[in-house]
Design a protein around this motif. Structure first.
Motif, mmCIF file in Angstrom:
data_model
loop_
_atom_site.group_PDB
_atom_site.id
_atom_site.type_symbol
_atom_site.label_atom_id
_atom_site.label_comp_id
_atom_site.label_asym_id
_atom_site.label_seq_id
_atom_site.Cartn_x
_atom_site.Cartn_y
_atom_site.Cartn_z
ATOM 1 N N PHE A 40 -6.313 5.299 -4.563
ATOM 2 C CA PHE A 40 -5.980 4.102 -3.791
ATOM 3 C C PHE A 40 -6.315 2.848 -4.595
ATOM 4 O O PHE A 40 -5.511 1.918 -4.669
ATOM 5 N N ALA A 41 -7.493 2.812 -5.205
ATOM 6 C CA ALA A 41 -7.917 1.646 -5.996
ATOM 7 C C ALA A 41 -6.980 1.425 -7.181
ATOM 8 O O ALA A 41 -6.619 0.278 -7.486
ATOM 9 N N ALA A 42 -6.575 2.507 -7.846
ATOM 10 C CA ALA A 42 -5.658 2.378 -8.981
ATOM 11 C C ALA A 42 -4.296 1.874 -8.521
ATOM 12 O O ALA A 42 -3.688 1.006 -9.168
ATOM 13 N N ALA A 43 -3.807 2.394 -7.401
ATOM 14 C CA ALA A 43 -2.515 1.948 -6.870
ATOM 15 C C ALA A 43 -2.592 0.493 -6.409
ATOM 16 O O ALA A 43 -1.646 -0.277 -6.601
ATOM 17 N N ALA A 44 -3.730 0.094 -5.828
ATOM 18 C CA ALA A 44 -3.917 -1.301 -5.407
ATOM 19 C C ALA A 44 -3.885 -2.215 -6.626
ATOM 20 O O ALA A 44 -3.222 -3.264 -6.606
ATOM 21 N N ALA A 45 -4.581 -1.834 -7.680
ATOM 22 C CA ALA A 45 -4.605 -2.640 -8.906
ATOM 23 C C ALA A 45 -3.195 -2.791 -9.474
ATOM 24 O O ALA A 45 -2.827 -3.869 -9.955
ATOM 25 N N HIS A 46 -2.404 -1.734 -9.380
ATOM 26 C CA HIS A 46 -1.015 -1.776 -9.852
ATOM 27 C C HIS A 46 -0.204 -2.816 -9.076
ATOM 28 O O HIS A 46 0.755 -3.380 -9.601
ATOM 29 N N GLN A 47 -0.612 -3.075 -7.832
ATOM 30 C CA GLN A 47 0.057 -4.080 -6.990
ATOM 31 C C GLN A 47 -0.639 -5.448 -7.069
ATOM 32 O O GLN A 47 -0.295 -6.363 -6.321
ATOM 33 N N GLY A 48 -1.630 -5.582 -7.949
ATOM 34 C CA GLY A 48 -2.319 -6.851 -8.123
ATOM 35 C C GLY A 48 -3.398 -7.129 -7.096
ATOM 36 O O GLY A 48 -3.770 -8.289 -6.887
ATOM 37 N N LEU A 49 -3.915 -6.079 -6.461
ATOM 38 C CA LEU A 49 -4.948 -6.231 -5.436
ATOM 39 C C LEU A 49 -6.236 -5.544 -5.862
ATOM 40 O O LEU A 49 -6.204 -4.548 -6.584
ATOM 41 N N GLY A 113 2.958 -8.430 3.144
ATOM 42 C CA GLY A 113 1.713 -7.664 3.131
ATOM 43 C C GLY A 113 1.951 -6.227 3.563
ATOM 44 O O GLY A 113 1.406 -5.291 2.959
ATOM 45 N N LYS A 114 2.764 -6.032 4.597
ATOM 46 C CA LYS A 114 3.081 -4.670 5.057
ATOM 47 C C LYS A 114 3.832 -3.904 3.979
ATOM 48 O O LYS A 114 3.571 -2.723 3.749
ATOM 49 N N GLU A 115 4.759 -4.566 3.296
ATOM 50 C CA GLU A 115 5.503 -3.914 2.220
ATOM 51 C C GLU A 115 4.577 -3.598 1.043
ATOM 52 O O GLU A 115 4.694 -2.541 0.420
ATOM 53 N N THR A 116 3.636 -4.480 0.749
ATOM 54 C CA THR A 116 2.706 -4.252 -0.357
ATOM 55 C C THR A 116 1.823 -3.042 -0.091
ATOM 56 O O THR A 116 1.650 -2.192 -0.978
ATOM 57 N N ILE A 117 1.275 -2.914 1.116
ATOM 58 C CA ILE A 117 0.411 -1.760 1.402
ATOM 59 C C ILE A 117 1.247 -0.479 1.435
ATOM 60 O O ILE A 117 0.775 0.592 1.042
ATOM 61 N N ARG A 118 2.506 -0.566 1.843
ATOM 62 C CA ARG A 118 3.391 0.599 1.784
ATOM 63 C C ARG A 118 3.572 1.044 0.330
ATOM 64 O O ARG A 118 3.503 2.226 0.016
ATOM 65 N N ARG A 119 3.759 0.063 -0.579
ATOM 66 C CA ARG A 119 3.912 0.392 -2.002
ATOM 67 C C ARG A 119 2.627 0.978 -2.578
ATOM 68 O O ARG A 119 2.675 1.880 -3.409
ATOM 69 N N VAL A 120 1.481 0.450 -2.151
ATOM 70 C CA VAL A 120 0.200 1.008 -2.620
ATOM 71 C C VAL A 120 0.133 2.483 -2.252
ATOM 72 O O VAL A 120 -0.160 3.338 -3.098
ATOM 73 N N ARG A 121 0.421 2.802 -1.012
ATOM 74 C CA ARG A 121 0.337 4.204 -0.572
ATOM 75 C C ARG A 121 1.380 5.074 -1.269
ATOM 76 O O ARG A 121 1.113 6.230 -1.591
ATOM 77 N N ALA A 122 2.549 4.518 -1.518
ATOM 78 C CA ALA A 122 3.595 5.272 -2.220
ATOM 79 C C ALA A 122 3.213 5.527 -3.669
ATOM 80 O O ALA A 122 3.666 6.501 -4.277
ATOM 81 N N ASP A 123 2.375 4.655 -4.234
ATOM 82 C CA ASP A 123 1.986 4.728 -5.645
ATOM 83 C C ASP A 123 0.750 5.612 -5.868
ATOM 84 O O ASP A 123 0.246 5.689 -6.973
ATOM 85 N N MET A 124 0.286 6.286 -4.838
ATOM 86 C CA MET A 124 -0.906 7.132 -4.945
ATOM 87 C C MET A 124 -0.496 8.515 -5.461
ATOM 88 O O MET A 124 -0.456 9.500 -4.721
ATOM 89 N N HIS A 125 -0.213 8.593 -6.750
ATOM 90 C CA HIS A 125 0.350 9.801 -7.350
ATOM 91 C C HIS A 125 -0.580 11.007 -7.285
ATOM 92 O O HIS A 125 -0.114 12.135 -7.093
ATOM 93 N N VAL A 126 -1.869 10.808 -7.440
ATOM 94 C CA VAL A 126 -2.804 11.939 -7.409
ATOM 95 C C VAL A 126 -2.776 12.602 -6.030
ATOM 96 O O VAL A 126 -2.674 13.833 -5.910
#
Length: 155
Positions: A40-49, A113-126
């Motif tokens: 989650f932290a890695a995916a958040a960083a990928h989104q600039g958060l 913000g809703k779209e950003t958190i959706r992208r974070v969760r989608a980017d959680m490859h592990v």
């Protein structure tokens, strides 16, 4: 010729399945939770958060008062103020007065913000990879079990 005598021996009974203790389950859940948090932290960083910005944004399924956000995040209300300030600056969240008590400020995720958190969760490859190791029936069973536990967690 006579038929062979029927054997009175019973087939060996299957050994009972190992039932993990609560501690065994807690250990496994801790490993999964740790991996989920790192992903989650890695995916958040990928989104600039930061991970805390994303965690706060993920809590905003409905407008929440600042104090409730602080309790959910396990931090001081002043920390939440700084996190919300940064999310507002990025256009991901906004504050509004509570309609029942104008002294209380609620935080709302913007559409971005809703779209950003959706992208974070989608980017959680592990985590997506780990869940892909389960077939449909196993994922359905896991979902039912997790949902059964949620009420006890006050989430």
């Amino acid at each position: 010729m006579t038929a062979p005598a029927a054997s009175s021996a019973q087939p060996p009974a299957a050994a009972p399945p190992h039932v993990p203790s609560r501690n065994d389950l807690l250990e496994s859940l801790a490993v999964i939770a740790g991996a989920q948090w790192r992903d989650f932290a890695a995916a958040a960083a990928h989104q600039g958060l930061t991970s805390m910005q994303a965690k706060l944004l993920g809590q905003l399924v409905r407008p929440l008062p600042m104090r409730e956000l602080a309790a959910l995040l396990g931090c001081d209300a002043s920390n939440v103020t700084g996190i919300v300030d940064r999310l507002e600056a990025q256009g991901l969240a906004r504050r509004e007065a509570d309609p029942h008590d104008r002294r209380v400020k609620r935080v709302i995720a913007t559409p971005e913000g809703k779209e950003t958190i959706r992208r974070v969760r989608a980017d959680m490859h592990v985590m997506h990879s780990a869940l892909s190791a389960l077939d449909d029936e196993e994922r359905a069973a896991l979902y039912r079990l997790v949902e059964r536990m949620r009420p006890a967690l006050d989430v």
